[in-house]
Design a protein around this motif. Sequence first.
Motif, mmCIF file in Angstrom:
data_model
loop_
_atom_site.group_PDB
_atom_site.id
_atom_site.type_symbol
_atom_site.label_atom_id
_atom_site.label_comp_id
_atom_site.label_asym_id
_atom_site.label_seq_id
_atom_site.Cartn_x
_atom_site.Cartn_y
_atom_site.Cartn_z
ATOM 1 N N THR A 174 0.846 -1.197 0.000
ATOM 2 C CA THR A 174 0.000 0.000 0.000
ATOM 3 C C THR A 174 0.881 1.246 0.000
ATOM 4 O O THR A 174 1.760 1.385 0.855
ATOM 5 C CB THR A 174 -0.910 0.029 1.238
ATOM 6 N N LEU A 175 0.665 2.120 -0.972
ATOM 7 C CA LEU A 175 1.398 3.383 -1.020
ATOM 8 C C LEU A 175 0.711 4.349 -0.055
ATOM 9 O O LEU A 175 -0.359 4.868 -0.341
ATOM 10 C CB LEU A 175 1.412 3.947 -2.441
ATOM 11 N N THR A 176 1.321 4.579 1.073
ATOM 12 C CA THR A 176 0.688 5.414 2.102
ATOM 13 C C THR A 176 1.014 6.885 1.974
ATOM 14 O O THR A 176 0.382 7.733 2.603
ATOM 15 C CB THR A 176 1.101 4.931 3.501
ATOM 16 N N SER A 177 2.025 7.211 1.141
ATOM 17 C CA SER A 177 2.411 8.611 0.948
ATOM 18 C C SER A 177 3.023 8.779 -0.425
ATOM 19 O O SER A 177 3.825 7.941 -0.868
ATOM 20 C CB SER A 177 3.417 9.044 2.028
ATOM 21 N N GLY A 178 2.667 9.867 -1.103
ATOM 22 C CA GLY A 178 3.190 10.116 -2.434
ATOM 23 C C GLY A 178 4.701 10.239 -2.480
ATOM 24 O O GLY A 178 5.324 9.904 -3.493
ATOM 25 N N GLU A 189 -1.351 -1.122 -4.297
ATOM 26 C CA GLU A 189 -2.594 -0.364 -4.192
ATOM 27 C C GLU A 189 -2.294 1.066 -3.760
ATOM 28 O O GLU A 189 -1.421 1.313 -2.921
ATOM 29 C CB GLU A 189 -3.582 -1.039 -3.228
ATOM 30 N N ILE A 190 -3.028 1.988 -4.385
ATOM 31 C CA ILE A 190 -2.837 3.407 -4.101
ATOM 32 C C ILE A 190 -4.168 3.989 -3.631
ATOM 33 O O ILE A 190 -5.147 4.007 -4.388
ATOM 34 C CB ILE A 190 -2.341 4.161 -5.353
ATOM 35 N N CYS A 199 8.477 -2.797 -6.326
ATOM 36 C CA CYS A 199 7.444 -3.707 -6.829
ATOM 37 C C CYS A 199 7.831 -4.304 -8.182
ATOM 38 O O CYS A 199 7.666 -5.505 -8.418
ATOM 39 C CB CYS A 199 6.105 -2.979 -6.935
ATOM 40 N N LEU A 200 8.345 -3.476 -9.079
ATOM 41 C CA LEU A 200 8.778 -3.970 -10.380
ATOM 42 C C LEU A 200 9.933 -4.949 -10.233
ATOM 43 O O LEU A 200 10.008 -5.962 -10.939
ATOM 44 C CB LEU A 200 9.171 -2.797 -11.277
ATOM 45 N N SER A 201 10.832 -4.653 -9.314
ATOM 46 C CA SER A 201 11.960 -5.549 -9.070
ATOM 47 C C SER A 201 11.491 -6.886 -8.519
ATOM 48 O O SER A 201 11.941 -7.956 -8.958
ATOM 49 C CB SER A 201 12.938 -4.890 -8.096
ATOM 50 N N LEU A 202 10.561 -6.843 -7.566
ATOM 51 C CA LEU A 202 10.076 -8.067 -6.947
ATOM 52 C C LEU A 202 9.346 -8.961 -7.945
ATOM 53 O O LEU A 202 9.435 -10.191 -7.876
ATOM 54 C CB LEU A 202 9.158 -7.732 -5.773
ATOM 55 N N ARG A 242 10.425 4.911 -4.911
ATOM 56 C CA ARG A 242 11.056 3.740 -4.307
ATOM 57 C C ARG A 242 10.099 2.548 -4.275
ATOM 58 O O ARG A 242 10.491 1.411 -4.563
ATOM 59 C CB ARG A 242 11.496 4.088 -2.888
ATOM 60 N N THR A 243 8.828 2.794 -3.946
ATOM 61 C CA THR A 243 7.859 1.712 -3.859
ATOM 62 C C THR A 243 7.639 1.058 -5.219
ATOM 63 O O THR A 243 7.599 -0.173 -5.339
ATOM 64 C CB THR A 243 6.529 2.235 -3.295
#
Length: 527
Positions: free
Chosen positions: A134-138, A163-164, A148-151, A143-144
């Motif tokens: 969950t992206l909790t802050s813009g 999720e945003i 995610c793309l790396s994982l 980094r997020t």
Amino acid sequence: MSNDISVGEALVRLLEAHGVDMVFGIPGVHTAELYRGLATSKIRHVTPRHEQGAGFMADGYARVTGRTGVCFIITGPGLTNTITAMAQARADSVPMLVISGVNARKTLGKGQGYLHELPDQSGMMKTFAKASVTLTSGENLARTLADCLSLAQAGRPGPVHLEIPTDVMVERVPVPVAALGAPAEPQAEAAALAAAAEAISKASAPVILAGGGAVRADEALRAFAEKIDAPVVLTSNARGLLSGHGLRVCASPSLPGVRDLIAASDLVLAVGTEFGPTDFDMYGDGRIPAMSRLVRIDRGAEQIAAGPEVVAALVEDSASALTRLLPNVTASAGKNGLKRAETAREAALSNLDGRITGEVGLLHRLRDIVPEARFVGDSTQLVYAGNLYFDALRPGSWFNSATGYGSLGYLPPGAIGAALGDPATPVVAIVGDGGLQFSLAELGTAVDEGVDVVFLVWNNHGYREIETFMVDAGITPEGVKPTPPDMEAMAKAFGLGFARAGDEDALVAAIAASIGKGGAHIVEYVM
């Protein structure tokens, strides 16, 4: 401020910077802000007719490109619609990033009846995705997203969910300068490399088992098999590796003839395969040969740990590991690799019954008449036959959803994604009349996108494989005769080309006449 943009706009710019050229999705009120900068970007948006189709398209795209398939999916029902496709991707190690909305942060977990609300959306996704974030802050977006793309590609590839919240989407953030880099791929330690080389060099009758994780390691695998004179058994997702080579065994390791080859070996090198029952024990007879000396190459350490006991394991990409291992093994001669492979191929073919042998022969006729094509399949009779014994011409030119998770509805969207990912290669998409009805509406997407796909509809008027299973088990068949639509009328309604064939010669001719002619076509084969 002119140097500030919304999180939604920043997301699109960062995806573009990471090399994402296509996203699949259906916009809604919970993702509209993600679309704010999409129209002016270089990213192509593809609109399916159902969110499950978006996931399957991303899957097909990822399989042919090797890049991560990306989806934009609305909160709640949109995301739950996508779960089946994500589960198939998890089972088949397909990299996928599903970016969804979620309700505003202050409402999460409250159960107050907001539109598309789930009790715990991220918690639900964590049960099968590699991760749900969950992206909790813009301010954490760059980094997020990079993580995610790396994982999605790291270790054993698979689906990742980001999720945003709707209130984060509209936050203002500085214009991103560039994408953040991904971590380096792991390499097996020297001790593991030495142990594997020693075991392989001592073997007098080695055999290689190659799975879907080796599909991009053809050159390295070919060189390695030749050096140690070992037959290479190909699971369904590995078909096309070592094309035309005498060491290839293009038959299922569930067949007795292939199992005899494995049982007679004194070393097994497993490259990018998970030993899944739908490849290695599809009949459920429990007769997988014991592997007394097993060496494994796999990107996922957890996959190796969950499998049979090994004498050595290399946690590394298949091509990289084979290339590094090659100079450390002793060149072999006199191990009769070519003869052992030929014997296994012949024995496996003799294990097939008359119907399946005929279906394999039909597939090979189709392959030869359209050698430039990629064959993508759903769970249907012709695909099951091919998974038992199909000799593909190139790596990645045969794949389907009939193994692993085994979802129906993979076609048409999986074929559309494959055609979009590699538009220079036409697609023969094999689907039953029953399976087609799971995602019939995606034929409209095929027309919208102008893909070069021929949908070969294997029309046996129902779920024939399930009907046969029920009869063999002494169960009176029920629920296996859904009425198929009028395929010609349906093709006309969607704007696809159409042909009908009642025998194999007519089918081969119809496929040859339709493929590569531009646009999508249906060729119905009436059983």
